[in-house]
Design an enzyme around this catalytic site. Structure first.
Site, PDB file in Angstrom:
ATOM      1  N   ASP A   9      12.320  13.472   5.501  1.00 40.60           N
ATOM      2  CA  ASP A   9      13.059  14.388   6.384  1.00 40.60           C
ATOM      3  C   ASP A   9      13.936  15.068   5.532  1.00 40.60           C
ATOM      4  O   ASP A   9      14.380  16.271   5.807  1.00 40.60           O
ATOM      5  CB  ASP A   9      13.653  13.140   7.482  1.00 40.60           C
ATOM      6  CG  ASP A   9      14.910  13.983   8.442  1.00 40.60           C
ATOM      7  OD1 ASP A   9      14.566  14.909   9.136  1.00 40.60           O
ATOM      8  OD2 ASP A   9      16.065  13.504   8.359  1.00 40.60           O
ATOM      9  N   HIS A  67       9.404  21.145  12.019  1.00 39.30           N
ATOM     10  CA  HIS A  67       9.970  20.094  11.135  1.00 39.30           C
ATOM     11  C   HIS A  67       9.556  18.698  11.289  1.00 39.30           C
ATOM     12  O   HIS A  67       9.025  18.209  10.067  1.00 39.30           O
ATOM     13  CB  HIS A  67      11.572  19.965  11.582  1.00 39.30           C
ATOM     14  CG  HIS A  67      12.305  18.929  11.116  1.00 39.30           C
ATOM     15  ND1 HIS A  67      12.349  18.667   9.716  1.00 39.30           N
ATOM     16  CD2 HIS A  67      12.841  17.666  11.654  1.00 39.30           C
ATOM     17  CE1 HIS A  67      13.008  17.534   9.170  1.00 39.30           C
ATOM     18  NE2 HIS A  67      13.494  17.016  10.697  1.00 39.30           N
ATOM     19  N   GLU A 104      17.245  11.138  19.173  1.00 44.69           N
ATOM     20  CA  GLU A 104      18.563  11.772  19.093  1.00 44.69           C
ATOM     21  C   GLU A 104      18.624  13.228  19.854  1.00 44.69           C
ATOM     22  O   GLU A 104      19.763  13.611  20.270  1.00 44.69           O
ATOM     23  CB  GLU A 104      18.613  11.954  17.658  1.00 44.69           C
ATOM     24  CG  GLU A 104      19.861  12.517  16.943  1.00 44.69           C
ATOM     25  CD  GLU A 104      20.962  11.366  16.806  1.00 44.69           C
ATOM     26  OE1 GLU A 104      20.510  10.241  17.169  1.00 44.69           O
ATOM     27  OE2 GLU A 104      22.080  11.622  16.391  1.00 44.69           O
ATOM     28  N   ASP A 105      17.458  13.888  19.568  1.00 46.73           N
ATOM     29  CA  ASP A 105      17.788  15.234  20.069  1.00 46.73           C
ATOM     30  C   ASP A 105      17.102  15.876  21.301  1.00 46.73           C
ATOM     31  O   ASP A 105      17.062  17.063  21.898  1.00 46.73           O
ATOM     32  CB  ASP A 105      17.244  16.159  18.905  1.00 46.73           C
ATOM     33  CG  ASP A 105      17.978  16.003  17.646  1.00 46.73           C
ATOM     34  OD1 ASP A 105      18.957  15.619  17.592  1.00 46.73           O
ATOM     35  OD2 ASP A 105      17.380  16.435  16.481  1.00 46.73           O
ATOM     36  N   ASP A 119      11.092  17.291 -24.600  1.00 45.99           N
ATOM     37  CA  ASP A 119      10.177  17.062 -23.578  1.00 45.99           C
ATOM     38  C   ASP A 119      10.245  17.931 -22.524  1.00 45.99           C
ATOM     39  O   ASP A 119      10.062  17.467 -21.243  1.00 45.99           O
ATOM     40  CB  ASP A 119      10.514  15.475 -22.930  1.00 45.99           C
ATOM     41  CG  ASP A 119      11.877  15.453 -22.399  1.00 45.99           C
ATOM     42  OD1 ASP A 119      12.426  16.324 -22.732  1.00 45.99           O
ATOM     43  OD2 ASP A 119      12.063  14.608 -21.719  1.00 45.99           O
ATOM     44  N   HIS A 132      10.311  11.386  15.111  1.00 49.04           N
ATOM     45  CA  HIS A 132      11.742  10.709  14.555  1.00 49.04           C
ATOM     46  C   HIS A 132      12.978  11.404  15.049  1.00 49.04           C
ATOM     47  O   HIS A 132      13.843  10.718  14.958  1.00 49.04           O
ATOM     48  CB  HIS A 132      11.749  10.859  13.075  1.00 49.04           C
ATOM     49  CG  HIS A 132      11.920  12.350  12.379  1.00 49.04           C
ATOM     50  ND1 HIS A 132      11.141  13.256  12.169  1.00 49.04           N
ATOM     51  CD2 HIS A 132      13.309  12.724  12.140  1.00 49.04           C
ATOM     52  CE1 HIS A 132      11.580  14.288  11.562  1.00 49.04           C
ATOM     53  NE2 HIS A 132      13.131  13.968  11.442  1.00 49.04           N
TER      54      HIS A 132
END
Ligand code: MN
Length: 361
Positions: free
Chosen positions: A137, A47, A75-76, A258, A71
């Site tokens: 993300d 990821h 948090e994880d 278009d 990133h």
């Protein structure tokens, strides 16, 4: 996605880039996420690698790519912000912190607070690179949404449609906006999505053949008139934007002019207008469809000349004319300025974005 592919992409965009720090960030994130899996069954590191790749493709700097790799660590995983600061410096740590903060923005349908959240997003993303990481993300999470449960699918798709796609639009990132909308579309309106797909599938091959012919004639014509074409290509309309149009026209696809547009990239603004004149000399334009977004850009900064003409075989076709810089800006928005190392300009740009009214279409 592998670290080698990421490094290759960075080198392609910027041959002198310092990729050592990127590899360190990768190793660090890989170790931190060790043992974690995505819902798809892949190792978690896939990821952040994907997110970093999207940023590399936008030609954003190495600091932001490092932050993209890191990133989700704070948090994880067990990793704390201080550790990131120690290993990768204050700037990267701040960016990671910024992205982590943006995670807390939660959309509530009941409150119908999309507009507030869009604003909040800009205020919270003090460094615009944090916003870009967050958009990348979200894009990867949408690409892998099929592995989530139904409630999550709906929630993420709605959030993407109401918050993230409009943010990408405000940043002038047309390509990102279109991709986000198209990723959310099948989860929000599955039947209509299928209907749109079937509609465009029908005449796809014939259309391709026709476009080939038109492109060849346009090239020849411009050459004769001494206009240098830097690039000429056709772009199919993004599905969701086509869907919105179809709803306005009662699903009559013959009224959508278009569906595919031909884009001509020429050297200068002067050449843009000259090319437009040449096209009109050969093919009669449809009244009301000549749009000068160079003299009067769209609110999100979009610039181009558009015209819709009775082209070869009397078929109606949209043609867009722009310079390479206009093209970059239309596709990448704020990221285009980043790529041009005009960071001063991009700071002003983001300030204008926050204070300007949102674009009405
Ligand atoms: Mn993430």
């Amino acid at each position: 996605m592998t670290i080698q592919q990421l490094v290759a992409k960075i080198k392609e965009k910027k041959p002198n880039a310092d990729t050592k720090i990127i590899e360190q960030a990768y190793e660090f994130a890989k170790k931190a996420h060790d043992g974690q899996k995505r819902k798809s069954g892949e190792d978690f590191i896939a990821h952040p690698l994907n997110v970093a790749y999207t940023l590399a493709d936008l030609n954003i700097d190495e600091t932001a790519i490092c932050a993209a790799l890191l990133h989700d660590t704070v948090e994880d995983t067990e990793v704390g912000p201080d550790e990131i600061k120690k290993e990768f410096g204050t700037e990267t740590a701040c960016l990671v912190k910024g992205v982590t903060k943006l995670k807390k923005i939660k959309y509530s349908l009941q409150k119908n607070n999309a507009k507030d959240l869009q604003k909040l997003f800009f205020v919270m993303a003090k460094d615009i690179r944090a916003a870009l990481i967050k958009l990348a993300d979200r894009m990867h999470n949408m690409e892998t949404l099929e592995y989530m449960d139904n409630a999550q699918k709906k929630e993420k798709a709605l959030e993407t449609m109401d918050i993230y796609a409009p943010i990408a639009d405000r940043l002038g990132m047309g390509e990102m906006k279109g991709r986000l909308e198209d990723l959310a579309f099948p989860y929000l309106f599955p039947k209509d999505y299928e209907r749109v797909q079937n509609l465009i599938k029908e005449k796809h091959d014939k259309r391709q053949e026709y476009l080939k012919k038109v492109t060849a004639v346009l090239k020849e014509t411009m050459e004769k008139e001494k206009i240098k074409i830097i690039d000429i290509h056709s772009r199919p309309k993004h599905l969701f934007s086509l869907y919105k149009k179809l709803l306005r026209y009662n699903w009559d696809i013959t009224k959508v002019y278009d569906l595919v547009a031909v884009r001509i990239i020429v050297e200068s603004i002067k050449d843009c207008y000259e090319a437009l004149g040449i096209i009109h000399k050969h093919w009669r334009p449809l009244p009301g469809y000549i749009k000068d977004f160079i003299a009067v850009p769209k609110l999100n900064g979009y610039k181009s000349l558009h015209t819709t003409v009775f082209c070869l075989e009397g078929k109606i076709l949209e043609i867009q004319i722009r310079t390479p810089l206009m093209h970059k800006e239309a596709e990448f928005g704020i990221a285009a300025h980043w790529a041009y190392s005009e960071q001063q300009y991009s700071k002003k740009y983001i300030k204008d974005k926050i204070t300007s009214p949102s674009r009405t279409k």
